[in-house]
Write a protein that holds these residues in place. Structure first.
Motif, PDB file in Angstrom:
ATOM      1  N   SER A   1      61.983  24.595  14.417  1.00 15.00           N
ATOM      2  CA  SER A   1      62.687  25.005  15.625  1.00 15.00           C
ATOM      3  C   SER A   1      63.296  23.794  16.316  1.00 15.00           C
ATOM      4  CB  SER A   1      61.755  25.787  16.550  1.00 15.00           C
ATOM      5  OG  SER A   1      61.367  25.011  17.637  1.00 15.00           O
ATOM      6  N   ARG A   2      62.688  22.603  16.135  1.00 18.78           N
ATOM      7  CA  ARG A   2      63.319  21.407  16.688  1.00 18.78           C
ATOM      8  C   ARG A   2      64.607  21.086  15.935  1.00 18.78           C
ATOM      9  NH1 ARG A   2      59.704  16.401  18.433  1.00 18.78           N
ATOM     10  NH2 ARG A   2      59.348  17.770  20.191  1.00 18.78           N
ATOM     11  N   SER A   3      64.610  21.279  14.598  1.00 17.15           N
ATOM     12  CA  SER A   3      65.835  21.038  13.835  1.00 17.15           C
ATOM     13  C   SER A   3      66.934  22.001  14.275  1.00 17.15           C
ATOM     14  CB  SER A   3      65.560  21.209  12.338  1.00 17.15           C
ATOM     15  OG  SER A   3      64.689  20.196  11.877  1.00 17.15           O
ATOM     16  N   VAL A   4      66.576  23.261  14.531  1.00 14.21           N
ATOM     17  CA  VAL A   4      67.579  24.216  15.012  1.00 14.21           C
ATOM     18  C   VAL A   4      68.134  23.745  16.356  1.00 14.21           C
ATOM     19  CG1 VAL A   4      67.925  26.578  15.805  1.00 14.21           C
ATOM     20  CG2 VAL A   4      66.623  26.161  13.731  1.00 14.21           C
ATOM     21  N   SER A   5      67.259  23.248  17.246  1.00 18.64           N
ATOM     22  CA  SER A   5      67.728  22.759  18.546  1.00 18.64           C
ATOM     23  C   SER A   5      68.710  21.617  18.383  1.00 18.64           C
ATOM     24  CB  SER A   5      66.567  22.226  19.385  1.00 18.64           C
ATOM     25  OG  SER A   5      65.538  23.137  19.455  1.00 18.64           O
TER      26      SER A   5
ATOM     27  N   ALA B   1      74.177  19.683  18.835  1.00 14.53           N
ATOM     28  CA  ALA B   1      75.371  19.074  18.239  1.00 14.53           C
ATOM     29  C   ALA B   1      76.573  20.003  18.392  1.00 14.53           C
ATOM     30  CB  ALA B   1      75.118  18.762  16.757  1.00 14.53           C
ATOM     31  N   ALA B   2      76.350  21.324  18.271  1.00 15.37           N
ATOM     32  CA  ALA B   2      77.437  22.285  18.424  1.00 15.37           C
ATOM     33  C   ALA B   2      77.946  22.321  19.861  1.00 15.37           C
ATOM     34  CB  ALA B   2      76.962  23.679  18.009  1.00 15.37           C
TER      35      ALA B   2
ATOM     36  N   ILE C   1      77.746  19.466  21.888  1.00 14.96           N
ATOM     37  CA  ILE C   1      78.287  18.140  22.195  1.00 14.96           C
ATOM     38  C   ILE C   1      79.640  17.920  21.519  1.00 14.96           C
ATOM     39  CG2 ILE C   1      77.895  15.670  21.788  1.00 14.96           C
ATOM     40  CD1 ILE C   1      76.206  16.731  24.036  1.00 14.96           C
ATOM     41  N   SER C   2      79.840  18.449  20.299  1.00 15.20           N
ATOM     42  CA  SER C   2      81.053  18.077  19.574  1.00 15.20           C
ATOM     43  C   SER C   2      82.343  18.537  20.282  1.00 15.20           C
ATOM     44  CB  SER C   2      80.994  18.533  18.115  1.00 15.20           C
ATOM     45  OG  SER C   2      80.718  19.883  18.003  1.00 15.20           O
ATOM     46  N   PRO C   3      82.436  19.747  20.871  1.00 21.12           N
ATOM     47  CA  PRO C   3      83.671  20.040  21.597  1.00 21.12           C
ATOM     48  C   PRO C   3      83.843  19.134  22.823  1.00 21.12           C
ATOM     49  CG  PRO C   3      82.377  22.045  21.269  1.00 21.12           C
ATOM     50  CD  PRO C   3      81.522  20.893  20.884  1.00 21.12           C
ATOM     51  N   ALA C   4      82.723  18.735  23.457  1.00 21.23           N
ATOM     52  CA  ALA C   4      82.831  17.837  24.604  1.00 21.23           C
ATOM     53  C   ALA C   4      83.388  16.490  24.163  1.00 21.23           C
ATOM     54  CB  ALA C   4      81.465  17.671  25.260  1.00 21.23           C
TER      55      ALA C   4
ATOM     56  N   ALA D   1      81.949  22.240  15.603  1.00 26.78           N
ATOM     57  CA  ALA D   1      81.045  23.145  16.311  1.00 26.78           C
ATOM     58  C   ALA D   1      81.013  24.514  15.663  1.00 26.78           C
ATOM     59  CB  ALA D   1      81.470  23.265  17.777  1.00 26.78           C
ATOM     60  N   ASN D   2      82.202  25.067  15.350  1.00 24.02           N
ATOM     61  CA  ASN D   2      82.268  26.463  14.928  1.00 24.02           C
ATOM     62  C   ASN D   2      82.134  26.670  13.434  1.00 24.02           C
ATOM     63  OD1 ASN D   2      82.823  28.004  17.454  1.00 24.02           O
ATOM     64  ND2 ASN D   2      84.410  26.438  17.594  1.00 24.02           N
ATOM     65  N   VAL D   3      82.584  25.713  12.638  1.00 23.23           N
ATOM     66  CA  VAL D   3      82.551  25.920  11.186  1.00 23.23           C
ATOM     67  C   VAL D   3      81.369  25.199  10.545  1.00 23.23           C
ATOM     68  CG1 VAL D   3      83.909  25.721   9.059  1.00 23.23           C
ATOM     69  CG2 VAL D   3      85.038  26.263  11.197  1.00 23.23           C
ATOM     70  N   VAL D   4      80.780  24.224  11.234  1.00 22.81           N
ATOM     71  CA  VAL D   4      79.663  23.507  10.622  1.00 22.81           C
ATOM     72  C   VAL D   4      78.338  23.751  11.365  1.00 22.81           C
ATOM     73  CG1 VAL D   4      78.780  21.256   9.914  1.00 22.81           C
ATOM     74  CG2 VAL D   4      81.229  21.731   9.740  1.00 22.81           C
ATOM     75  N   PHE D   5      78.252  23.297  12.621  1.00 22.18           N
ATOM     76  CA  PHE D   5      76.946  23.296  13.274  1.00 22.18           C
ATOM     77  C   PHE D   5      76.428  24.701  13.605  1.00 22.18           C
ATOM     78  CE2 PHE D   5      78.370  18.925  14.733  1.00 22.18           C
ATOM     79  CZ  PHE D   5      77.635  18.279  13.770  1.00 22.18           C
TER      80      PHE D   5
END
Lengths: 277, 277, 277, 277, 277
Positions: B162-166, B171-172, B174-177, B218-222
């Motif tokens: 669950s930490r890996s999912v977090s 990352a999903a 942060i990346s658009p930011a 964000a949308n296609v990877v994370f």
């Protein structure tokens, strides 16, 4: 909500709670009305052809489908697709008619014995859960056991449904993002090539098309389908719950009046039945 | 779902529930399809080179990696990276085959004694939890103790997952930011230097690239990886739960039929087994 | 994770679980890496001076600080500031070394009596909670009473920490809003004064600076600090929890082997200790 | 936190826990600092008059007020307004002084009898809940009954407060929406009337003013007030809770030392009292 | 809040808790004030005609209605529509007057027997739930049974109300999305046809109209109605709850003083009654 079938009537008199499958008028009608109004505004604007662009369609629809599949699995997508079809073309369940049918079955089982249920299996073929339940009753499965098995089945169905709803909600989230990605691609291409100013307008128009498709898909297709599916699941679970109650009651050979009382505790007030007067 | 192995069969007949590792077709296929459609639109637009810019890649990928690491720790990042690989290249677990294997083991332990498990340890090497459990059983750890230790282990695994999912969800986010920050940098540079109008278009195109990269990541990877990881964790936890049940049952030398009943209560309906007929 | 100290060793042999304070590499490194990549893109763009503007800094940093203070109180802000420093410059706690230290103390107390703890108070000076606990034990406070008082203290610390996390989250929410407000101020000023077109670009560049600062503060500073602080709190609470357990165990003069078992139930699997073999 | 009043001291020695009402420095200071920095940037920009526009003020402030009133009721709005004033101009409650006062009252009641409380009613006039409680005690209401009545009163206050917080949160949500609506009105007016290009800039500046006002109201006024009100409510509830405990303890004529212990269980560690040594 | 009716008074003296239906001043007034201020800004801008556009109205209002219907069903929409009307034109319930009326009824029932309630049925005709309850009491339904039936009815009403609130919240979510879709349609049409620059401004103005309508509908119409409906539901549930309590108390022929005590436990402090002195 009174039953036309005489208490203790013959098989032919068994109330059939579900009429033939028909499109869900509110859902299909509402979605078509919204899409139609948008389409009309497009046609009135004079150049409907400008709203069709193959790469834009591919990015938004294909991309949304690809990413949503990546979030789940091919099996889940198949189940979701069938569930969507069933949401659109669904028989409106009628809880009080379903209750009447169950009370009739319970009364017949009480008067003629549990084995008489054999004759009514074909009548309930379109309710797989009830069919499975009566089959177990005929096979002599005790009431508690039958109830436990059916509850597990109901729970598994609810889980499958809720996964389909998640898929639609995820698609409603992904499609505007795909629209944005498509528009960014179009804008970057246009901005890198500003030599001929006369092409700027049409290029931007094409770039905006993916945003338009994404907004349309999310708001006019995926969101209403997800909401409707959630609502239908609640209704179907009520019917399933009643089937479990009735099967257990028949297996235990309880008085059908007690079943009526039990069914009325779960039925919404406007659907309550008064079969035994 | 019937077992080909005869009840009580030899070690060679032990059902192997997990086939060799293979890529997850839905996840990899879906992500590649979405990326491919976007790539095709880029190539059709004529100048794919305009979509590659080293500083933009650095800001978005490097910045997202840096900020995500800052939110967690290097150890967490390493675990998340390995978990992502295992999500992509995972063996599809088959719960009913796993159940059959466990029932076979339970039956052998019943017939030939707990120490016979020693011969089957190598067969379960690719299930570290089951291996650890059987080892404890052979060492004479009582059933309750083994169950308690394994449950703690299962819980620790679930927490790590669950930490890996977090991390992926963060990352999903942060990346658009980071994409926006990069675009603001590009816009400010361009606006401060408007002397040559012919450079405005290309400069804005480059500025928008980071937004494009951020949206893509964000949308296609994370997001799909995070969703898939969550889904897989639920499946793996089911298998782990079954391994705990089976180990405890073997240690207590219970009747394998009782284990079958227990396993069926946690298996989804389509995966239930009927090993003892 | 084995202890080098012999069981029953002297005071000098007491394991010191926390090494000297050091910067948190992941957090500081990640934040600096992200900021550095953005800075590099700015420098590569040629005019880094265009990214510094005193009024913009004042609006975003000062405004965020002012509004965040208004949401909480000066005392809370001070605590949050100190907590941030401690997050950056923190000693990485080592749960298994902390466990070893506690088991050594428990063993010494068992062999030489509770009053011998007096000699070890200075060794635990950098763990104020454990210091307070041992002080109570020496003073003859009963185990239950000491445990109750320490638990209240731990809870109060957790609350203070969670308030500091809220402050950082609020600042991460306010800073982009301040950036937007600053950009609106700049845009309105520019639009009211369009006489000289050559100033439009630079004016817009300055207007966008506050949005840039706001996005940077929120995503590269406040969000990672808040996430890291939450994560560290969980780790510190584990150590605190162990200190409470150990103090109560010493006060009750229980067998240190029982304490080892208790500590292992809260330690993560990779940190479990086996002190008594 | 030691009390200067001698245990058992006279009425004149009764600790007064609340000093005179004063503005909340953090809240008012923080909001003024943020607004001041923005104002300074406006003044430095040269034409502060461009930031004042009567219709823009009307749309944003009037519209936000109108819609928020429509969501609640006139009574709620009045309560919220008074609560905001009390949030700004509040006496900082001092929990440990309040505890000392309550212990003094309890000791006096113990030594001189419950009716002696009559002389101290005026001393607690600014704590309506405590006043009401002591009045009930003097009237001979049993402890349980007084506690029940006061708890209901405390709960009703908490509900009123939480409704006021909701009103501020709703206003913080509505004001940016009103800003957007105003900007759309301005843009549509400007775009329909592009004949004289020299008016475009100023028209857009005016259009953006409502967005600016909306962002300012939401982030610099409503959000901090709502956060602060929530925080203060938690503190006030602590004092109320202590008043209820003390009233019940006095009515039951319990030992004041027991009350001290009870009060310390709800006081934060730094505020705990040690009145009886 | 004292009652003017003498305890034990005649039918003519029965307090009527609800005055005639009137518009909800806060809701209607607040919405009209907000809309009026926006309208005034439009009129002051000089060309109010530019804010009316039939296709824009159709897309936003029609589209929102279509999609919202698709999410629910025609029946739900009808109920929601009637609930909205009742929210606007509602009688402000007065809980303390309602309590007085119930106590009068309870006293009369106590003095003259349950059958005397027959004479008061017409007085409570505008409270269908109380009417139904008294009818059951007169028919001799036992208290527990009447309470159970009425509670089920109250629960069904609460569910219907909460579905209506969901519909309004969904409409508030969909209308800005429809506004965006309409604006995209307008922008794409305008961009594809940039030959005559003089039409760009008016075309964009028309395109923005749908965004304006969507924002207006969501923030000035749907959101306040949904909030108000939720608030009213809480008040109505209080009255319903009191009707259930009173009916059960009358059916059980309890002392009306006990009913007064019970009612006061659910009434907010400012509405509590003291009917029997």
């Amino acid at each position: 909500m009174a039953s036309e079938a005489e208490p203790g009537g013959q098989r032919s008199a068994l109330t059939q709670p579900q009429t033939r499958t028909a499109v869900d008028v509110a859902t299909i009608g509402g979605m078509i009305a919204a899409a139609g109004l948008i389409g009309m505004a497009i046609v009135l604007g004079g150049s409907p052809g400008a709203f069709i662009d193959a790469p834009a369609v591919m990015i938004v629809i294909g991309g949304t489908f690809g990413v949503t599949t990546a979030c789940f699995s091919l099996t889940d997508m198949g189940i979701a697709f069938r569930t969507v079809l069933r949401t659109i073309l669904r028989a409106q369940p009628n809880p009080s008619q379903a209750a009447i049918q169950l009370l009739q079955l319970a009364q017949i089982a009480r008067h003629r014995g549990i084995l008489s249920m054999q004759n009514y299996l074909t009548s309930v073929e379109n309710s797989p859960l009830l069919y499975q339940g009566l089959q177990m009753v005929i096979d002599g499965t005790p009431g508690d056991e039958a109830e436990r098995i059916m509850r597990r089945e109901v729970q598994a169905r609810a889980q499958r449904r809720s996964r389909s709803v998640s898929i639609l909600r995820k698609a409603a989230e992904i499609s505007p993002a795909m629209g944005l990605i498509g528009t960014l691609v179009g804008l970057i291409q246009m901005l890198g090539n500003l030599d001929d100013p006369s092409t700027i307008g049409p290029s931007m128009a094409v770039a905006l098309l993916t945003t338009f498709y994404g907004a349309l898909l999310a708001n006019v297709v995926f969101t209403p389908l997800a909401s409707k599916m959630e609502r239908n699941t609640a209704e179907d679970m009520l019917i399933n719950h009643m089937h479990v109650m009735a099967t257990a009651s028949i297996a235990r050979q309880e008085n059908p009046r007690r079943l009526e009382m039990l069914l009325n505790t779960v039925l919404p007030p406007s659907e309550r039945v008064d079969y035994f007067g």
